[in-house]
Design a protein around this motif. Structure first.
Motif, mmCIF file in Angstrom:
data_model
loop_
_atom_site.group_PDB
_atom_site.id
_atom_site.type_symbol
_atom_site.label_atom_id
_atom_site.label_comp_id
_atom_site.label_asym_id
_atom_site.label_seq_id
_atom_site.Cartn_x
_atom_site.Cartn_y
_atom_site.Cartn_z
ATOM 1 N N ARG A 22 0.816 -1.213 0.000
ATOM 2 C CA ARG A 22 0.000 0.000 0.000
ATOM 3 C C ARG A 22 0.848 1.261 0.000
ATOM 4 N NH1 ARG A 22 -5.248 -1.612 3.667
ATOM 5 N NH2 ARG A 22 -5.697 -3.481 2.478
ATOM 6 N N VAL A 23 1.836 1.261 -0.901
ATOM 7 C CA VAL A 23 2.673 2.448 -1.075
ATOM 8 C C VAL A 23 2.535 2.942 -2.509
ATOM 9 C CG1 VAL A 23 4.323 1.815 0.717
ATOM 10 C CG2 VAL A 23 4.767 1.148 -1.626
ATOM 11 N N SER A 24 2.713 4.221 -2.689
ATOM 12 C CA SER A 24 2.650 4.827 -4.020
ATOM 13 C C SER A 24 3.955 4.565 -4.763
ATOM 14 C CB SER A 24 2.437 6.335 -3.894
ATOM 15 O OG SER A 24 3.575 6.935 -3.281
ATOM 16 N N GLN A 25 3.928 4.826 -6.053
ATOM 17 C CA GLN A 25 5.159 4.730 -6.838
ATOM 18 C C GLN A 25 6.188 5.723 -6.298
ATOM 19 O OE1 GLN A 25 3.942 5.334 -10.916
ATOM 20 N NE2 GLN A 25 3.410 3.177 -11.183
ATOM 21 N N GLU A 26 5.725 6.879 -5.900
ATOM 22 C CA GLU A 26 6.627 7.889 -5.343
ATOM 23 C C GLU A 26 7.292 7.389 -4.065
ATOM 24 O OE1 GLU A 26 6.731 12.640 -4.297
ATOM 25 O OE2 GLU A 26 4.794 11.679 -4.637
ATOM 26 N N GLU A 27 6.514 6.792 -3.178
ATOM 27 C CA GLU A 27 7.082 6.290 -1.923
ATOM 28 C C GLU A 27 8.055 5.138 -2.179
ATOM 29 O OE1 GLU A 27 5.857 4.483 2.428
ATOM 30 O OE2 GLU A 27 4.336 5.505 1.247
ATOM 31 N N LEU A 28 7.703 4.237 -3.096
ATOM 32 C CA LEU A 28 8.622 3.152 -3.435
ATOM 33 C C LEU A 28 9.917 3.727 -3.999
ATOM 34 C CD1 LEU A 28 9.392 0.196 -3.734
ATOM 35 C CD2 LEU A 28 8.170 0.187 -5.934
ATOM 36 N N GLY A 29 9.790 4.731 -4.843
ATOM 37 C CA GLY A 29 10.969 5.385 -5.394
ATOM 38 C C GLY A 29 11.856 5.980 -4.316
ATOM 39 N N GLU A 30 11.238 6.606 -3.330
ATOM 40 C CA GLU A 30 12.007 7.187 -2.223
ATOM 41 C C GLU A 30 12.723 6.096 -1.437
ATOM 42 O OE1 GLU A 30 9.290 9.571 0.050
ATOM 43 O OE2 GLU A 30 9.014 11.003 -1.592
ATOM 44 N N ARG A 31 12.012 5.001 -1.164
ATOM 45 C CA ARG A 31 12.615 3.897 -0.418
ATOM 46 C C ARG A 31 13.780 3.277 -1.178
ATOM 47 N NH1 ARG A 31 7.718 0.196 2.096
ATOM 48 N NH2 ARG A 31 6.644 1.863 3.199
ATOM 49 N N ALA A 32 13.653 3.210 -2.495
ATOM 50 C CA ALA A 32 14.667 2.542 -3.315
ATOM 51 C C ALA A 32 15.728 3.494 -3.860
ATOM 52 C CB ALA A 32 13.986 1.823 -4.485
ATOM 53 N N GLY A 33 15.508 4.793 -3.723
ATOM 54 C CA GLY A 33 16.448 5.766 -4.287
ATOM 55 C C GLY A 33 16.346 5.820 -5.803
ATOM 56 N N ILE A 34 15.120 5.662 -6.316
ATOM 57 C CA ILE A 34 14.854 5.658 -7.757
ATOM 58 C C ILE A 34 13.729 6.655 -8.011
ATOM 59 C CG2 ILE A 34 14.031 4.253 -9.690
ATOM 60 C CD1 ILE A 34 15.112 1.781 -8.206
ATOM 61 N N HIS A 35 13.833 7.448 -9.069
ATOM 62 C CA HIS A 35 12.819 8.462 -9.357
ATOM 63 C C HIS A 35 11.463 7.812 -9.632
ATOM 64 C CE1 HIS A 35 10.784 11.881 -11.239
ATOM 65 N NE2 HIS A 35 11.670 12.621 -10.567
ATOM 66 N N ARG A 36 10.395 8.460 -9.200
ATOM 67 C CA ARG A 36 9.046 7.900 -9.325
ATOM 68 C C ARG A 36 8.640 7.652 -10.769
ATOM 69 N NH1 ARG A 36 5.690 11.525 -11.243
ATOM 70 N NH2 ARG A 36 6.140 13.717 -10.962
ATOM 71 N N THR A 37 9.094 8.497 -11.697
ATOM 72 C CA THR A 37 8.722 8.272 -13.095
ATOM 73 C C THR A 37 9.386 7.012 -13.648
ATOM 74 O OG1 THR A 37 10.466 9.747 -13.902
ATOM 75 C CG2 THR A 37 8.283 10.711 -13.570
ATOM 76 N N TYR A 38 10.560 6.701 -13.130
ATOM 77 C CA TYR A 38 11.242 5.469 -13.538
ATOM 78 C C TYR A 38 10.522 4.253 -12.955
ATOM 79 C CZ TYR A 38 15.097 2.337 -14.761
ATOM 80 O OH TYR A 38 15.846 1.318 -15.284
ATOM 81 N N ILE A 39 9.988 4.372 -11.748
ATOM 82 C CA ILE A 39 9.193 3.293 -11.161
ATOM 83 C C ILE A 39 7.996 3.005 -12.069
ATOM 84 C CG2 ILE A 39 7.735 2.590 -9.212
ATOM 85 C CD1 ILE A 39 10.670 2.602 -8.459
ATOM 86 N N GLY A 40 7.344 4.043 -12.555
ATOM 87 C CA GLY A 40 6.220 3.870 -13.464
ATOM 88 C C GLY A 40 6.627 3.153 -14.741
ATOM 89 N N ALA A 41 7.766 3.530 -15.300
ATOM 90 C CA ALA A 41 8.263 2.881 -16.520
ATOM 91 C C ALA A 41 8.586 1.415 -16.257
ATOM 92 C CB ALA A 41 9.490 3.619 -17.046
ATOM 93 N N ILE A 42 9.113 1.126 -15.081
ATOM 94 C CA ILE A 42 9.414 -0.256 -14.711
ATOM 95 C C ILE A 42 8.117 -1.055 -14.634
ATOM 96 C CG2 ILE A 42 10.204 -1.753 -12.821
ATOM 97 C CD1 ILE A 42 12.318 0.482 -12.217
#
Length: 79
Positions: A22-42
């Motif tokens: 129950r985390v957003s792409q933005e939050e996952l990106g913050e946790r992983a040190g990866i930009h949220r737009t890249y999480i979306g592309a993944i």
């Protein structure tokens, strides 16, 4: 050119685990040190992810990196 089956499987695992947490792409990106737009592309299977990013995502999702590459039914019921 379409995404490979492995890339789409990886994408589905990342999306499924992120939603289970129950985390957003933005939050996952913050946790992983990866930009949220890249999480979306993944998650759309558009990005050809490096091993380093796979490990960062696995760590952020609390799973072994191998679980992100396994068959669709290989994920544990909870992260």
């Amino acid at each position: 050119m379409s995404a490979s089956a492995a890339r789409l499987r990886f994408a589905a695992h990342v999306r499924r685990l992120r939603k289970a947490l129950r985390v957003s792409q933005e939050e996952l990106g913050e946790r992983a040190g990866i930009h949220r737009t890249y999480i979306g592309a993944i998650e759309r299977g558009e990005a050809n992810v490096t091993l380093d990013h796979m490990q960062k995502l696995a760590d952020a999702l609390g799973v072994d990196v191998g679980e992100l590459l396994g068959p669709p039914d290989s994920l544990k019921s909870s992260p």
